[in-house]
Design a protein around this motif. Structure first.
Motif, PDB file in Angstrom:
ATOM      1  N   UNK A  17      22.132 -25.785  46.304  1.00  0.00           N
ATOM      2  CA  UNK A  17      22.545 -27.158  46.001  1.00  0.00           C
ATOM      3  C   UNK A  17      22.721 -27.356  44.502  1.00  0.00           C
ATOM      4  N   UNK A  18      23.668 -28.210  44.099  1.00  0.00           N
ATOM      5  CA  UNK A  18      23.787 -28.574  42.685  1.00  0.00           C
ATOM      6  C   UNK A  18      23.046 -29.863  42.343  1.00  0.00           C
ATOM      7  N   UNK A  19      22.381 -30.494  43.325  1.00  0.00           N
ATOM      8  CA  UNK A  19      21.739 -31.797  43.130  1.00  0.00           C
ATOM      9  C   UNK A  19      20.224 -31.662  42.988  1.00  0.00           C
ATOM     10  N   UNK A  20      19.667 -32.324  41.952  1.00  0.00           N
ATOM     11  CA  UNK A  20      18.221 -32.262  41.707  1.00  0.00           C
ATOM     12  C   UNK A  20      17.711 -33.621  41.254  1.00  0.00           C
ATOM     13  N   UNK A  21      16.559 -33.986  41.826  1.00  0.00           N
ATOM     14  CA  UNK A  21      15.867 -35.219  41.453  1.00  0.00           C
ATOM     15  C   UNK A  21      14.737 -34.865  40.496  1.00  0.00           C
ATOM     16  N   UNK A  22      14.736 -35.467  39.319  1.00  0.00           N
ATOM     17  CA  UNK A  22      13.727 -35.177  38.299  1.00  0.00           C
ATOM     18  C   UNK A  22      12.956 -36.442  37.949  1.00  0.00           C
ATOM     19  N   UNK A  23      11.660 -36.281  37.746  1.00  0.00           N
ATOM     20  CA  UNK A  23      10.783 -37.404  37.381  1.00  0.00           C
ATOM     21  C   UNK A  23       9.911 -36.965  36.211  1.00  0.00           C
ATOM     22  N   UNK A  24       9.881 -37.770  35.163  1.00  0.00           N
ATOM     23  CA  UNK A  24       9.024 -37.476  34.017  1.00  0.00           C
ATOM     24  C   UNK A  24       8.121 -38.667  33.765  1.00  0.00           C
ATOM     25  N   UNK A  25       6.821 -38.385  33.608  1.00  0.00           N
ATOM     26  CA  UNK A  25       5.828 -39.454  33.465  1.00  0.00           C
ATOM     27  C   UNK A  25       5.137 -39.405  32.114  1.00  0.00           C
ATOM     28  N   UNK A 143      16.194 -31.993  30.299  1.00  0.00           N
ATOM     29  CA  UNK A 143      14.988 -32.816  30.272  1.00  0.00           C
ATOM     30  C   UNK A 143      14.211 -32.620  28.975  1.00  0.00           C
ATOM     31  N   UNK A 144      14.207 -31.404  28.463  1.00  0.00           N
ATOM     32  CA  UNK A 144      13.539 -31.140  27.187  1.00  0.00           C
ATOM     33  C   UNK A 144      14.190 -31.946  26.066  1.00  0.00           C
ATOM     34  N   UNK A 145      15.524 -31.905  25.990  1.00  0.00           N
ATOM     35  CA  UNK A 145      16.240 -32.635  24.933  1.00  0.00           C
ATOM     36  C   UNK A 145      16.073 -34.140  25.077  1.00  0.00           C
ATOM     37  N   UNK A 148      11.915 -34.894  24.361  1.00  0.00           N
ATOM     38  CA  UNK A 148      11.485 -34.689  22.976  1.00  0.00           C
ATOM     39  C   UNK A 148      11.997 -35.794  22.068  1.00  0.00           C
ATOM     40  N   UNK A 149      13.227 -36.220  22.299  1.00  0.00           N
ATOM     41  CA  UNK A 149      13.799 -37.288  21.485  1.00  0.00           C
ATOM     42  C   UNK A 149      13.042 -38.597  21.672  1.00  0.00           C
ATOM     43  N   UNK A 150      12.762 -38.955  22.936  1.00  0.00           N
ATOM     44  CA  UNK A 150      12.049 -40.205  23.211  1.00  0.00           C
ATOM     45  C   UNK A 150      10.616 -40.133  22.681  1.00  0.00           C
ATOM     46  N   UNK A 151       9.971 -38.969  22.821  1.00  0.00           N
ATOM     47  CA  UNK A 151       8.594 -38.810  22.347  1.00  0.00           C
ATOM     48  C   UNK A 151       8.509 -39.001  20.837  1.00  0.00           C
ATOM     49  N   UNK A 152       9.469 -38.430  20.093  1.00  0.00           N
ATOM     50  CA  UNK A 152       9.454 -38.593  18.636  1.00  0.00           C
ATOM     51  C   UNK A 152       9.621 -40.058  18.248  1.00  0.00           C
ATOM     52  N   UNK A 153      10.537 -40.755  18.913  1.00  0.00           N
ATOM     53  CA  UNK A 153      10.750 -42.169  18.606  1.00  0.00           C
ATOM     54  C   UNK A 153       9.522 -43.002  18.944  1.00  0.00           C
ATOM     55  N   UNK A 154       8.925 -42.752  20.107  1.00  0.00           N
ATOM     56  CA  UNK A 154       7.761 -43.525  20.544  1.00  0.00           C
ATOM     57  C   UNK A 154       6.558 -43.251  19.653  1.00  0.00           C
ATOM     58  N   UNK A 155       6.323 -41.987  19.297  1.00  0.00           N
ATOM     59  CA  UNK A 155       5.190 -41.649  18.431  1.00  0.00           C
ATOM     60  C   UNK A 155       5.350 -42.268  17.049  1.00  0.00           C
TER      61      UNK A 155
END
Length: 328
Positions: A17-25, A143-145, A148-155
């Motif tokens: 399959x080419x479809x994937x559901x991703x969740x990051x907490x 997901x890494x890109x 990491x971007x959101x984490x830097x902004x939030x921190x």
């Protein structure tokens, strides 16, 4: 004792399959988005960070966004991996896409400037860009890109350091139309299910709100994978459903997810459920429990077993639920 974490290579098979559901907490008690009742701080603006970064990366990667929802301490995204498009990119396009995220080495810069490269340099550049091409179709790199971007902004905003996200994002392979439709509706209805919104069109920072707003003008959002109708010859890239059928399905599902409106299920269920072969009772159960009931591979028992064969897996969690809820 916690179960051993499986490598991504055992969970992802583009042949399946080419479809994937991703969740990051978010790992900290502080909210990712929304209003934190403990600190009384408002992080609502961070939702826009996630959505904007998500769409920007989708333009760079060979990935399309099918659905998304940004919640208070986590987000969902359903991705389509467009391997065929990535394989057709010329060398210069791979370099240009990669350097929109990372700094390209001098060898690639010289190539872009038109410098003549000798045989060894050309071979080295082909090796490098081959790696970049693979990474630009990899959901882990996407997901890494994003994270990491959101984490830097939030921190930076919180004036702190340290881990912002859980160590790994959760992923589910959506093996057939039933799993894809159920997962997309589950994602789109997250705000309704958690009482953050009354209706799908009121659900901020979700793909369903974006699709509804575009549908009012008779369009589909350019930043989302379009609906292209049922399977047929010369099938274009897109979701194998009709847009109006899916919107009707989500609207109907949202009404029955409202805790104030629970009761008998109406007989005039959306016709798409008949095509998918899912009963209305099972569909509403999936809309409440999709993430918790299924793990890595999601689909009918037949498609799950086929994927297990490709991935050399002997057993998969949730096979009984796949049999009950997603098998014809």
């Amino acid at each position: 004792m916690r179960p051993m974490t499986l490598p991504r290579s055992t969970q992802i098979s583009l042949e399946a399959t080419p479809y994937y559901h991703c969740v990051s907490r978010c790992v900290r008690r502080a909210f990712l988005c929304g209003r934190d009742t403990e600190s009384r701080k408002d992080y609502e603006h961070r939702r826009e960070w996630v959505v904007s970064r998500m769409h920007k990366l989708a333009e760079i990667f060979a990935l399309d966004i099918a659905a998304y929802a940004v919640m208070s301490n986590h987000y969902h995204v359903v991705l389509y991996i467009d391997k065929n498009s990535a394989n057709k990119w010329p060398l210069i396009e791979v370099i240009n896409r990669w350097q929109k995220i990372f700094k390209a080495p001098s060898l690639a810069q010289r190539y872009l400037q038109g410098d003549t490269l000798d045989h060894c340099e050309q071979k080295k550049l082909r090796e490098i860009t081959s790696i970049w091409r693979e990474r630009l179709t990899d959901i882990s790199w996407f997901m890494r890109c994003l994270n990491e971007s959101i984490a830097r902004q939030a921190n930076a905003e919180d004036n702190c350091t340290g881990r912002f996200w859980e160590g790994r994002f959760k992923s589910q392979a959506l093996l057939d139309e039933r799993a894809l439709a159920a997962c997309m509706a589950y994602v789109d209805l997250n705000p309704v299910r958690t009482n953050m919104a009354k209706t799908p069109e009121d659900s901020g920072y979700t793909s369903i709100q974006q699709r509804i707003r575009a549908a009012i003008s008779g369009d589909q959002p350019k930043s989302l994978l379009p609906f292209v109708g049922g399977e047929r010859l010369n099938m274009p890239k897109g979701l194998p459903f009709q847009l109006d059928h899916y919107l009707e399905l989500v609207d109907w599902s949202g009404r029955h997810l409202d805790p104030r409106k629970r009761g008998a299920i109406t007989e005039n269920t959306p016709p798409i459920l008949d095509r998918l072969g899912i009963s209305s009772k099972h569909w509403l159960y999936l809309n409440r429990n999709f993430e918790s009931r299924f793990k890595g591979l999601v689909g009918s028992v037949e498609t799950v077993r086929q994927a297990c064969t490709r991935l050399n897996k002997r057993w998969v969690h949730g096979l009984r639920d796949c049999q009950e809820f997603l098998s014809p």
